[in-house]
Write an enzyme that holds these catalytic residues in place. Sequence first.
Site, short mmCIF file in Angstrom:
data_model
loop_
_atom_site.label_atom_id
_atom_site.label_comp_id
_atom_site.label_asym_id
_atom_site.label_seq_id
_atom_site.Cartn_x
_atom_site.Cartn_y
_atom_site.Cartn_z
N HIS A 1 7.63 11.80 -5.34
CA HIS A 1 6.94 11.08 -4.27
C HIS A 1 5.49 11.58 -4.07
O HIS A 1 4.53 10.85 -4.28
CB HIS A 1 7.68 11.28 -2.94
CG HIS A 1 9.12 10.91 -2.95
ND1 HIS A 1 9.60 9.62 -3.04
CD2 HIS A 1 10.23 11.70 -2.87
CE1 HIS A 1 10.92 9.62 -3.01
NE2 HIS A 1 11.33 10.86 -2.91
O1 RIB Z 1 10.54 10.28 1.70
C1 RIB Z 1 9.93 11.18 0.81
C2 RIB Z 1 9.01 12.09 1.55
O2 RIB Z 1 9.75 12.86 2.49
C3 RIB Z 1 8.33 13.12 0.63
O3 RIB Z 1 7.08 13.47 1.16
C4 RIB Z 1 9.25 14.29 0.71
O4 RIB Z 1 8.59 15.54 0.46
C5 RIB Z 1 9.67 14.23 2.15
O5 RIB Z 1 8.65 14.86 2.93
#
Ligand code: RIB
Length: 313
Positions: A243
């Site tokens: 992500h």
């Molecule tokens: O949904 C994914 C996000 O939530 C990413 O930033 C992960 O690190 C969590 O913070």
Amino acid sequence: MTARKIIIDTDPGQDDAVAILLALASPEDMTVLGITAVAGNVPLALTQKNARIVCELAGKPEIKVFAGCDRPLQRPLVTAEHVHGKTGLDGPTLPDPKMPLQDQHAVDFIIETIMQEEAGTVTLCVLGPLTNIATAFQKEPKIVARVQEIILMGGAYFEVGNITPTAEFNIYVDPKAADIVFKSGIKLTVMPLDVTHKVLVTKERNDAFRNLHSPVGTAVAEMTDFFERFDKEKYGSNGAPLHDPCVTAYLIRPELFSGRHINVEIETTSELTLGMSVADWWRVSDRPANAMFMGDVNADGFFALLTERLGRL
Ligand code: RIB
Ligand code: CA
């Protein structure tokens, strides 16, 4: 092109760690003015510690790391140890940090930096709940007009929710903070699950990290080995979605990503859909566009960039 001046606001988190490593490996593209930790994946005491662990893993103990808000603006903290493990960086065994945590509160660092740097020259790279950012805007509204751009990982449209049926984690943890940021009028570039679920660390890609034969490559491979369990079980996906590195990769090669400039608003009241990013992807409303909402990515190009840059550390 001169390096972009950035502040990384983060809740490490294995994927945050990779995003930070990518930033620290790319001085020609970005100058990290500081890293501000926020409560999110794990409590603040761990996110600020993990941010320093990652800086030392990168061989950059001189980076300034600040602790910020330990809870959302209006709601109790929700964490994600089920995804990231109890330390937030489960997977590799990494030494406790020796580098100091800065005394200044992260929110004051954000305000001071944006007020001191030339207006329009500081980009905020936000990898966790938006609590620090919104708190800084509330404490010193003058900084809002001075921010160059916010690039954030958060939200979802076609992918809908990963922490509830309708909400992505970063937005869900602090929907009020997200609402403040999405209504700020600042240039917003959003990396939602719609795009981050397309950058999966397949076995081949993780082997490429491991085959760097470096402490960084091995640690990243071990982080994703741990981190992928959640998405494999939930989505049957073929590896961990990276992500947060989408945020820092965008600063290096924006052309890897594509999306639409649309209206995105945050649900802040309904218990059923709290934290939903209501993205007008089909432009069916007359609500003004406020965000570049990414929908696609060149995944092979992303991993080629990431592997090459991690190989520098
Ligand atoms: O949904 C994914 C996000 O939530 C990413 O930033 C992960 O690190 C969590 O913070
Ligand atoms: Ca994160």
